[in-house]
Write an enzyme that holds these catalytic residues in place. Structure first.
Site, PDB file in Angstrom:
ATOM      1  N   GLU A   1     -19.858  20.341  26.927  1.00  0.00           N
ATOM      2  CA  GLU A   1     -21.175  20.913  27.210  1.00  0.00           C
ATOM      3  C   GLU A   1     -21.916  20.070  28.242  1.00  0.00           C
ATOM      4  OE1 GLU A   1     -23.422  21.194  23.650  1.00  0.00           O
ATOM      5  OE2 GLU A   1     -21.993  22.498  22.631  1.00  0.00           O
TER       6      GLU A   1
ATOM      7  N   SER B   1     -27.868   6.534  26.510  1.00  0.00           N
ATOM      8  CA  SER B   1     -28.223   6.389  25.100  1.00  0.00           C
ATOM      9  C   SER B   1     -26.995   6.007  24.288  1.00  0.00           C
ATOM     10  CB  SER B   1     -28.803   7.705  24.567  1.00  0.00           C
ATOM     11  OG  SER B   1     -29.043   7.624  23.173  1.00  0.00           O
TER      12      SER B   1
ATOM     13  N   CYS C   1     -27.046  19.329  20.565  1.00  0.00           N
ATOM     14  CA  CYS C   1     -25.851  18.777  21.193  1.00  0.00           C
ATOM     15  C   CYS C   1     -24.605  19.124  20.392  1.00  0.00           C
ATOM     16  CB  CYS C   1     -26.007  17.259  21.301  1.00  0.00           C
ATOM     17  SG  CYS C   1     -24.651  16.460  22.132  1.00  0.00           S
TER      18      CYS C   1
END
EC number: 2.1.1.192
Length: 365
Positions: free
Chosen positions: A108, A210, A352
Protein backbone atom coordinates in the site's frame (compact mmCIF):
# COMPACT_ATOMS: atom_id res chain seq x y z
CA UNK A 1 -15.38 7.30 -2.64
CA UNK A 2 -14.05 6.42 -6.09
CA UNK A 3 -12.44 3.03 -6.68
CA UNK A 4 -10.53 1.85 -9.73
CA UNK A 5 -9.68 -1.83 -10.07
CA UNK A 6 -7.59 -2.66 -13.18
CA UNK A 7 -6.69 -6.01 -14.75
CA UNK A 8 -6.34 -9.36 -13.00
CA UNK A 9 -3.36 -9.94 -10.75
CA UNK A 10 -0.51 -12.41 -10.91
CA UNK A 11 -0.22 -15.24 -8.42
CA UNK A 12 2.50 -14.82 -5.80
CA UNK A 13 5.81 -16.11 -7.13
CA UNK A 14 4.47 -16.40 -10.67
CA UNK A 15 7.19 -14.33 -12.37
CA UNK A 16 10.97 -14.54 -12.39
CA UNK A 17 12.86 -11.90 -10.38
CA UNK A 18 13.66 -8.91 -12.59
CA UNK A 19 17.06 -7.39 -13.15
CA UNK A 20 18.31 -5.24 -10.23
CA UNK A 21 16.34 -2.01 -9.96
CA UNK A 22 18.28 1.07 -10.98
CA UNK A 23 16.18 2.94 -8.40
CA UNK A 24 18.20 1.06 -5.75
CA UNK A 25 21.44 2.81 -6.74
CA UNK A 26 22.64 5.96 -5.03
CA UNK A 27 24.29 8.50 -7.31
CA UNK A 28 27.75 7.43 -6.09
CA UNK A 29 26.97 3.76 -6.73
CA UNK A 30 25.79 4.60 -10.23
CA UNK A 31 29.00 6.54 -10.87
CA UNK A 32 31.05 3.54 -9.73
CA UNK A 33 29.14 1.24 -12.09
CA UNK A 34 29.63 3.64 -15.00
CA UNK A 35 33.37 3.93 -14.41
CA UNK A 36 33.59 0.12 -14.35
CA UNK A 37 31.94 0.14 -17.79
CA UNK A 38 34.49 2.63 -19.10
CA UNK A 39 32.03 5.55 -19.01
CA UNK A 40 32.45 9.03 -17.57
CA UNK A 41 31.00 9.63 -14.07
CA UNK A 42 28.97 12.64 -15.27
CA UNK A 43 26.65 10.21 -17.05
CA UNK A 44 25.25 9.30 -13.62
CA UNK A 45 23.76 12.76 -13.22
CA UNK A 46 22.18 12.52 -16.67
CA UNK A 47 20.65 9.15 -15.81
CA UNK A 48 19.33 10.48 -12.48
CA UNK A 49 17.70 13.39 -14.28
CA UNK A 50 15.98 11.01 -16.69
CA UNK A 51 14.78 8.81 -13.84
CA UNK A 52 13.68 11.39 -11.29
CA UNK A 53 13.05 14.63 -13.18
CA UNK A 54 11.68 13.25 -16.46
CA UNK A 55 10.50 9.98 -14.90
CA UNK A 56 11.10 7.82 -17.96
CA UNK A 57 10.49 4.08 -17.66
CA UNK A 58 12.57 2.92 -20.62
CA UNK A 59 16.34 3.33 -20.99
CA UNK A 60 15.83 3.83 -24.73
CA UNK A 61 14.20 7.20 -23.93
CA UNK A 62 17.41 8.55 -22.38
CA UNK A 63 18.31 10.20 -25.66
CA UNK A 64 21.40 12.15 -24.55
CA UNK A 65 23.16 8.89 -23.65
CA UNK A 66 25.16 6.91 -26.23
CA UNK A 67 23.19 4.01 -27.69
CA UNK A 68 25.75 1.52 -26.39
CA UNK A 69 25.32 2.79 -22.83
CA UNK A 70 21.53 2.64 -23.08
CA UNK A 71 21.83 -0.97 -24.18
CA UNK A 72 24.21 -1.73 -21.30
CA UNK A 73 21.78 -0.19 -18.83
CA UNK A 74 18.87 -2.17 -20.25
CA UNK A 75 20.78 -5.45 -19.96
CA UNK A 76 21.99 -4.71 -16.41
CA UNK A 77 19.06 -3.00 -14.67
CA UNK A 78 15.31 -2.67 -14.63
CA UNK A 79 13.33 0.51 -14.03
CA UNK A 80 10.91 -0.69 -11.37
CA UNK A 81 7.28 -0.11 -12.21
CA UNK A 82 4.47 -0.99 -9.84
CA UNK A 83 1.19 -2.30 -11.20
CA UNK A 84 -1.83 -0.48 -9.76
CA UNK A 85 -4.27 -3.17 -8.60
CA UNK A 86 -6.67 -0.91 -6.69
CA UNK A 87 -6.89 2.87 -6.49
CA UNK A 88 -9.27 4.36 -3.91
CA UNK A 89 -10.01 8.08 -3.85
CA UNK A 90 -11.55 9.63 -0.75
CA UNK A 91 -13.89 12.60 -0.60
CA UNK A 92 -11.07 14.59 1.04
CA UNK A 93 -8.69 13.90 -1.87
CA UNK A 94 -6.69 11.15 -0.19
CA UNK A 95 -5.71 8.43 -2.67
CA UNK A 96 -4.80 4.93 -1.58
CA UNK A 97 -2.92 2.70 -4.02
CA UNK A 98 -2.59 -1.05 -3.83
CA UNK A 99 0.48 -1.82 -5.92
CA UNK A 100 1.54 -5.25 -7.13
CA UNK A 101 5.22 -6.21 -7.06
CA UNK A 102 7.03 -8.38 -9.59
CA UNK A 103 6.45 -11.52 -7.49
CA UNK A 104 2.71 -10.99 -7.03
CA UNK A 105 2.87 -9.61 -3.49
CA UNK A 106 1.02 -6.35 -2.87
CA UNK A 107 1.85 -3.19 -0.92
CA UNK A 108 0.00 0.00 0.00
CA UNK A 109 1.00 3.59 -0.68
CA UNK A 110 -1.10 6.62 0.29
CA UNK A 111 -1.19 10.14 -1.15
CA UNK A 112 -2.46 12.66 1.40
CA UNK A 113 -3.33 16.23 0.46
CA UNK A 114 -2.63 19.05 2.90
CA UNK A 115 -2.88 22.82 2.72
CA UNK A 116 0.92 22.92 2.57
CA UNK A 117 1.36 20.27 -0.14
CA UNK A 118 1.16 16.59 -0.99
CA UNK A 119 2.50 13.91 1.31
CA UNK A 120 3.18 10.27 0.41
CA UNK A 121 3.12 7.48 2.98
CA UNK A 122 5.37 4.63 1.84
CA UNK A 123 5.63 0.95 2.75
CA UNK A 124 8.95 -0.73 3.61
CA UNK A 125 7.95 -4.41 3.93
CA UNK A 126 5.43 -6.89 2.57
CA UNK A 127 3.59 -7.46 5.84
CA UNK A 128 5.10 -6.94 9.28
CA UNK A 129 6.51 -9.11 12.05
CA UNK A 130 6.12 -6.65 14.93
CA UNK A 131 2.63 -7.87 15.85
CA UNK A 132 1.01 -4.71 17.26
CA UNK A 133 -2.39 -5.83 18.50
CA UNK A 134 -4.25 -2.91 16.92
CA UNK A 135 -2.70 -2.94 13.44
CA UNK A 136 -3.94 -4.49 10.19
CA UNK A 137 -0.40 -4.54 8.75
CA UNK A 138 0.62 -7.52 10.87
CA UNK A 139 -2.24 -9.74 9.68
CA UNK A 140 -0.56 -12.58 7.79
CA UNK A 141 2.89 -11.77 9.18
CA UNK A 142 6.02 -10.67 7.33
CA UNK A 143 6.49 -11.99 3.79
CA UNK A 144 9.66 -10.14 2.77
CA UNK A 145 11.58 -6.88 2.92
CA UNK A 146 11.27 -4.37 0.10
CA UNK A 147 14.39 -3.40 -1.80
CA UNK A 148 15.34 0.27 -1.74
CA UNK A 149 14.24 0.57 -5.37
CA UNK A 150 10.78 -0.75 -4.55
CA UNK A 151 10.38 1.93 -1.88
CA UNK A 152 11.67 4.64 -4.22
CA UNK A 153 9.32 3.41 -6.96
CA UNK A 154 6.30 4.14 -4.75
CA UNK A 155 7.17 7.83 -4.61
CA UNK A 156 7.99 7.96 -8.32
CA UNK A 157 4.70 6.26 -9.17
CA UNK A 158 2.68 8.73 -7.11
CA UNK A 159 4.63 11.65 -8.56
CA UNK A 160 3.84 10.42 -12.08
CA UNK A 161 0.15 10.43 -11.11
CA UNK A 162 0.52 14.04 -9.93
CA UNK A 163 2.32 15.14 -13.10
CA UNK A 164 -1.02 15.30 -14.93
CA UNK A 165 -2.12 18.18 -12.67
CA UNK A 166 1.32 19.83 -12.39
CA UNK A 167 1.55 18.97 -8.70
CA UNK A 168 4.50 17.50 -6.85
CA UNK A 169 5.23 15.32 -3.86
CA UNK A 170 6.41 17.75 -1.19
CA UNK A 171 6.88 15.41 1.77
CA UNK A 172 7.28 11.73 2.62
CA UNK A 173 6.29 9.78 5.71
CA UNK A 174 7.74 6.31 6.19
CA UNK A 175 4.75 5.01 8.13
CA UNK A 176 3.20 2.46 5.79
CA UNK A 177 3.18 -1.32 6.10
CA UNK A 178 6.19 -2.75 7.91
CA UNK A 179 8.73 -1.62 10.49
CA UNK A 180 11.24 0.66 8.72
CA UNK A 181 14.11 -0.15 11.09
CA UNK A 182 13.56 -3.87 10.45
CA UNK A 183 14.67 -3.11 6.87
CA UNK A 184 17.31 -0.60 7.90
CA UNK A 185 19.84 -0.70 5.05
CA UNK A 186 17.16 -0.36 2.36
CA UNK A 187 15.56 2.46 4.37
CA UNK A 188 18.77 4.48 4.60
CA UNK A 189 19.49 4.03 0.91
CA UNK A 190 15.92 5.11 0.08
CA UNK A 191 16.27 8.23 2.22
CA UNK A 192 19.53 9.24 0.54
CA UNK A 193 18.09 8.75 -2.96
CA UNK A 194 14.85 10.70 -2.46
CA UNK A 195 16.67 13.45 -0.57
CA UNK A 196 19.43 13.92 -3.17
CA UNK A 197 19.13 17.17 -5.21
CA UNK A 198 19.54 15.15 -8.41
CA UNK A 199 17.08 12.54 -7.18
CA UNK A 200 13.55 13.39 -6.10
CA UNK A 201 14.96 16.35 -4.14
CA UNK A 202 12.65 16.01 -1.14
CA UNK A 203 14.13 18.07 1.70
CA UNK A 204 15.30 16.07 4.71
CA UNK A 205 13.06 18.07 7.02
CA UNK A 206 10.11 17.11 4.83
CA UNK A 207 10.73 13.40 5.43
CA UNK A 208 9.60 11.56 8.56
CA UNK A 209 10.59 8.06 9.66
CA UNK A 210 8.59 6.26 12.34
CA UNK A 211 9.63 3.21 14.35
CA UNK A 212 7.89 0.96 16.85
CA UNK A 213 11.09 1.02 18.88
CA UNK A 214 13.95 -1.20 17.67
CA UNK A 215 16.40 0.32 20.12
CA UNK A 216 19.80 -0.54 18.54
CA UNK A 217 18.65 1.01 15.27
CA UNK A 218 17.57 4.22 17.03
CA UNK A 219 21.15 4.71 18.21
CA UNK A 220 22.44 3.89 14.73
CA UNK A 221 19.97 6.29 13.11
CA UNK A 222 21.03 9.07 15.48
CA UNK A 223 24.63 8.54 14.37
CA UNK A 224 23.77 8.74 10.64
CA UNK A 225 23.83 12.53 10.83
CA UNK A 226 20.67 12.92 8.76
CA UNK A 227 18.25 15.80 9.32
CA UNK A 228 15.24 13.52 8.84
CA UNK A 229 12.25 13.95 11.15
CA UNK A 230 11.94 11.09 13.63
CA UNK A 231 8.85 9.61 15.28
CA UNK A 232 8.22 6.89 17.85
CA UNK A 233 5.03 4.82 17.75
CA UNK A 234 4.46 4.98 21.49
CA UNK A 235 0.72 4.36 22.09
CA UNK A 236 1.05 3.73 25.83
CA UNK A 237 2.50 5.64 28.80
CA UNK A 238 3.53 2.63 30.92
CA UNK A 239 5.67 -0.42 30.29
CA UNK A 240 2.89 -2.86 31.22
CA UNK A 241 0.26 -1.33 28.95
CA UNK A 242 2.69 -0.93 26.05
CA UNK A 243 3.59 -4.61 26.25
CA UNK A 244 -0.10 -5.51 25.93
CA UNK A 245 -0.52 -3.28 22.87
CA UNK A 246 2.89 -3.83 21.27
CA UNK A 247 4.69 -7.16 21.84
CA UNK A 248 7.97 -5.58 20.72
CA UNK A 249 8.02 -3.89 24.12
CA UNK A 250 9.03 -7.24 25.66
CA UNK A 251 12.30 -7.16 23.73
CA UNK A 252 12.74 -3.38 23.92
CA UNK A 253 11.05 -2.18 27.14
CA UNK A 254 9.83 1.36 27.53
CA UNK A 255 12.53 2.58 29.99
CA UNK A 256 15.28 1.48 27.57
CA UNK A 257 13.36 3.01 24.67
CA UNK A 258 13.25 6.35 26.44
CA UNK A 259 17.01 6.17 27.02
CA UNK A 260 17.48 5.74 23.27
CA UNK A 261 15.15 8.68 22.60
CA UNK A 262 17.20 10.87 24.93
CA UNK A 263 20.37 9.84 23.11
CA UNK A 264 18.79 10.71 19.77
CA UNK A 265 17.75 14.17 20.97
CA UNK A 266 21.18 14.88 22.51
CA UNK A 267 23.05 13.59 19.46
CA UNK A 268 21.00 15.37 16.79
CA UNK A 269 19.52 18.34 18.62
CA UNK A 270 16.25 17.52 16.90
CA UNK A 271 12.75 17.09 18.24
CA UNK A 272 11.13 13.65 18.48
CA UNK A 273 7.45 13.08 17.75
CA UNK A 274 5.57 10.55 19.88
CA UNK A 275 2.66 8.99 18.03
CA UNK A 276 -0.14 8.06 20.38
CA UNK A 277 -3.14 6.21 18.98
CA UNK A 278 -6.20 6.53 21.19
CA UNK A 279 -8.18 3.33 21.82
CA UNK A 280 -11.50 3.60 23.61
CA UNK A 281 -11.24 2.53 27.25
CA UNK A 282 -7.69 1.24 26.82
CA UNK A 283 -5.21 4.13 26.83
CA UNK A 284 -7.37 7.23 26.53
CA UNK A 285 -8.24 8.13 30.11
CA UNK A 286 -7.01 11.24 31.90
CA UNK A 287 -4.77 9.11 34.12
CA UNK A 288 -3.03 7.93 30.96
CA UNK A 289 -2.52 11.54 29.91
CA UNK A 290 -0.93 12.28 33.29
CA UNK A 291 1.33 9.24 32.97
CA UNK A 292 2.33 10.27 29.46
CA UNK A 293 3.16 13.81 30.58
CA UNK A 294 5.38 12.39 33.32
CA UNK A 295 7.10 9.99 30.90
CA UNK A 296 8.16 12.66 28.39
CA UNK A 297 8.66 15.55 30.83
CA UNK A 298 11.60 17.75 29.85
CA UNK A 299 12.14 16.16 26.44
CA UNK A 300 12.37 18.11 23.19
CA UNK A 301 9.30 16.47 21.76
CA UNK A 302 5.84 16.70 20.28
CA UNK A 303 2.85 14.39 20.81
CA UNK A 304 0.64 13.49 17.86
CA UNK A 305 -2.69 12.12 19.06
CA UNK A 306 -4.19 9.73 16.52
CA UNK A 307 -7.93 8.97 16.32
CA UNK A 308 -7.59 5.34 15.24
CA UNK A 309 -9.37 3.82 12.26
CA UNK A 310 -11.58 0.84 12.96
CA UNK A 311 -10.05 -2.47 11.86
CA UNK A 312 -12.63 -5.31 11.65
CA UNK A 313 -10.07 -7.97 12.61
CA UNK A 314 -9.16 -6.08 15.80
CA UNK A 315 -11.34 -5.44 18.84
CA UNK A 316 -10.42 -1.83 19.54
CA UNK A 317 -12.94 1.00 19.26
CA UNK A 318 -12.48 4.68 18.54
CA UNK A 319 -12.18 7.15 21.37
CA UNK A 320 -15.03 9.73 21.35
CA UNK A 321 -14.01 13.16 20.08
CA UNK A 322 -14.83 14.77 23.42
CA UNK A 323 -12.40 12.41 25.17
CA UNK A 324 -9.69 13.11 22.59
CA UNK A 325 -10.00 16.84 23.28
CA UNK A 326 -9.92 16.21 27.04
CA UNK A 327 -6.74 14.15 26.61
CA UNK A 328 -5.20 16.96 24.56
CA UNK A 329 -6.08 19.56 27.21
CA UNK A 330 -4.55 17.41 29.95
CA UNK A 331 -1.24 17.26 28.10
CA UNK A 332 -1.25 20.97 27.29
CA UNK A 333 -1.78 21.69 30.98
CA UNK A 334 1.69 20.21 31.53
CA UNK A 335 3.22 22.31 28.76
CA UNK A 336 3.39 19.42 26.30
CA UNK A 337 3.40 20.36 22.61
CA UNK A 338 0.48 18.31 21.27
CA UNK A 339 -1.71 18.12 18.17
CA UNK A 340 -4.52 15.87 17.01
CA UNK A 341 -3.76 14.24 13.68
CA UNK A 342 -6.10 15.24 10.91
CA UNK A 343 -7.94 12.19 9.63
CA UNK A 344 -7.35 11.27 5.99
CA UNK A 345 -9.40 8.92 3.86
CA UNK A 346 -11.90 8.08 6.57
CA UNK A 347 -14.38 6.84 3.94
CA UNK A 348 -11.91 4.39 2.36
CA UNK A 349 -9.72 1.58 3.76
CA UNK A 350 -7.53 4.15 5.44
CA UNK A 351 -5.98 2.17 8.28
CA UNK A 352 -2.48 0.97 7.45
CA UNK A 353 -2.66 -2.50 5.92
CA UNK A 354 -6.46 -2.54 5.74
CA UNK A 355 -6.77 -2.48 1.94
CA UNK A 356 -4.11 -5.16 1.54
CA UNK A 357 -5.84 -7.33 4.16
CA UNK A 358 -9.16 -6.98 2.34
CA UNK A 359 -7.55 -7.99 -0.96
CA UNK A 360 -5.92 -11.01 0.68
CA UNK A 361 -9.34 -12.13 1.93
CA UNK A 362 -10.88 -11.81 -1.52
CA UNK A 363 -8.03 -13.82 -3.05
CA UNK A 364 -8.71 -16.77 -0.73
CA UNK A 365 -12.47 -16.93 -1.34
Amino acid sequence: MEMVRPAARRSVGETQPPLPSIYSLTLDELKEWLVAQGEKPFRATQIYEWLYQNRVTDFADMTNLPKRLREQLASSFSITTLKTVVKQTSKDGTIKFLFELHDGYSIETVLMRHNYGNSVCVTTQVGCRIGCTFCASTLGGLKRHLEAGEIVAQVVQVQKALDDTNERVSSIVVMGIGEPFDNYDALIKFLRIVNHPKGLNIGARHITVSTSGIIPKIYQFADEGMQINFAISLHAPTNELRTKLMPINKAYPLPKLMEAVRYYIEKTGRRVTFEYGLFGGVNDQLEHAEQLAELIKGLKCHVNLIPVNYVPERNYVRTPRSQIFAFERALKKHGINVTIRREHGHDIDAACGQLRAKERKEETR
